[in-house]
Design an enzyme around this catalytic site. Sequence first.
Site, short mmCIF file in Angstrom:
data_model
loop_
_atom_site.label_atom_id
_atom_site.label_comp_id
_atom_site.label_asym_id
_atom_site.label_seq_id
_atom_site.Cartn_x
_atom_site.Cartn_y
_atom_site.Cartn_z
N GLY A 30 24.89 13.07 91.67
CA GLY A 30 25.16 12.07 92.70
C GLY A 30 26.60 12.17 93.17
N CYS A 31 27.17 11.06 93.54
CA CYS A 31 28.54 11.03 94.05
C CYS A 31 29.50 11.57 93.00
CB CYS A 31 28.92 9.60 94.42
SG CYS A 31 30.66 9.42 94.88
#
Length: 196
Positions: A30-31
């Site tokens: 993810g981020c």
Amino acid sequence: MKRLIILLSFITLTNWTMGKELEKATLGGGCFWCTEAVYLELKGVVDVKPGYSGGHVKNPSYKEVCNETTGHAEVVQIIFDPAIVSYTEILEVFFVTHDPTTLNRQGNDVGTQYRSAIFYHSEQQKQTAQKVIELLTKDKVYNKPIVTEVTKFDVFYVAEDYHHNYFARNKNQPYCQFVVAPKVDKFRKVFKEKMK
């Protein structure tokens, strides 16, 4: 999550890391602000850099990656001491601190750049990643199938300077408070004994 930790502790691996120098792990969960913040606190991790991997464009910018025109995922490249933390433990943290069952998504962050990915640097890393996923699947740790891609590492492009240590420098920013902080808190709770 206790089951996950117990399960992974039963993985039998040879001591292939003993006596070796520092190693690399490249992971997309993810981020990269979240992933970087977590691994910076893991004992045995020497360095963590946010960046991009898995795409077809050289030297991509954050904007290009976010526009999904490069094929790259947001990743972190971790330099770790295998005498202190094993690659299996690196993956243990990876699977506890993100959702490997959502395709091209982590929470409200949607897009191929947020995909769950392990970019392996050796045949041993590949086998370890596949074994961990196999065991997690067999034990039904998650309610849905794991969609984490396991791909041979090719190139890592370091992200722009302002992404580095983002959480530490922007703790009051709403995204950090509502997305990054809960992941860091979860890591601290589950892996208290493995923190720096």
